[in-house]
Design a protein around this motif. Sequence first.
Motif, short mmCIF file in Angstrom:
data_model
loop_
_atom_site.label_atom_id
_atom_site.label_comp_id
_atom_site.label_asym_id
_atom_site.label_seq_id
_atom_site.Cartn_x
_atom_site.Cartn_y
_atom_site.Cartn_z
N CYS A 165 -2.54 2.94 1.67
CA CYS A 165 -2.92 3.61 0.42
C CYS A 165 -4.39 3.96 0.57
N PRO A 166 -4.70 5.08 1.25
CA PRO A 166 -6.08 5.36 1.64
C PRO A 166 -7.04 5.34 0.45
N PHE A 174 -5.85 -6.75 3.19
CA PHE A 174 -6.51 -5.63 2.52
C PHE A 174 -6.72 -4.45 3.47
N LEU A 175 -6.95 -4.72 4.75
CA LEU A 175 -7.06 -3.64 5.73
C LEU A 175 -5.75 -2.88 5.84
N ALA A 176 -4.64 -3.60 5.89
CA ALA A 176 -3.32 -2.96 5.94
C ALA A 176 -3.07 -2.16 4.66
N LYS A 188 3.19 5.99 -2.97
CA LYS A 188 4.36 6.70 -3.51
C LYS A 188 4.30 6.77 -5.03
N ALA A 189 3.98 5.66 -5.68
CA ALA A 189 3.97 5.61 -7.14
C ALA A 189 2.87 6.48 -7.74
N GLY A 216 0.82 -1.21 0.00
CA GLY A 216 0.00 0.00 0.00
C GLY A 216 0.85 1.26 0.00
N THR A 217 1.94 1.25 0.76
CA THR A 217 2.86 2.39 0.79
C THR A 217 3.48 2.62 -0.58
#
Length: 196
Positions: A146-147, A139-141, A80-81, A75-76
Amino acid sequence: MRTACVNRKTNETDITLSLNLDGTGSYDICTGVGFFDHMLEQFARHGGYDISLKCNGDLKVDCHHTVEDCGIALGTAFTKALGDKRGIVRYGWAALPMDEALVLCAADLSGRDYLNFDVPFPDEYKLGDMDTELFNEFFLAFVRSCPMALHFKKLYGTNNHHVAECVFKAFAKAMSQATSINGKNSGALPTTKGTL
């Protein structure tokens, strides 16, 4: 190039990840959890993302930290991308069949995190070494890092392998659509608020 690299190390996991949103679906994934690797490979291939992911986790405990932390790292990397998300479609959805199974997925890269994971599995069920309850944790993480609003709904399915694969393939197709560049409005933000 819409790419990102993430290195995340804790007392529970050590993760190195690279992501190319505009790739060809190539992957090099090793988390130590075979079924989870299989699902992430499906996500990369069917989303058209190039993903390299190595995770050394505390599997002597169980798979939880590995799966959750890979969700955080991936997600991070997407956050960023995507940058300021200028020019993306923003929304994506898929109805993904696999034999008797059918799963819906819808995504909105809204900048607000919400997960609805309506995909029941039998209690205490495993696919390989992976507890099926960990899909929700992954998926929660992901949505916390990645909100986004992410919804899953199982319509049909009796084979749990097929259902899980539907989930990740549907996620791939929805995300591929949502992260793609809008040819009509490339460079514009897909919102009236001025920011996502």
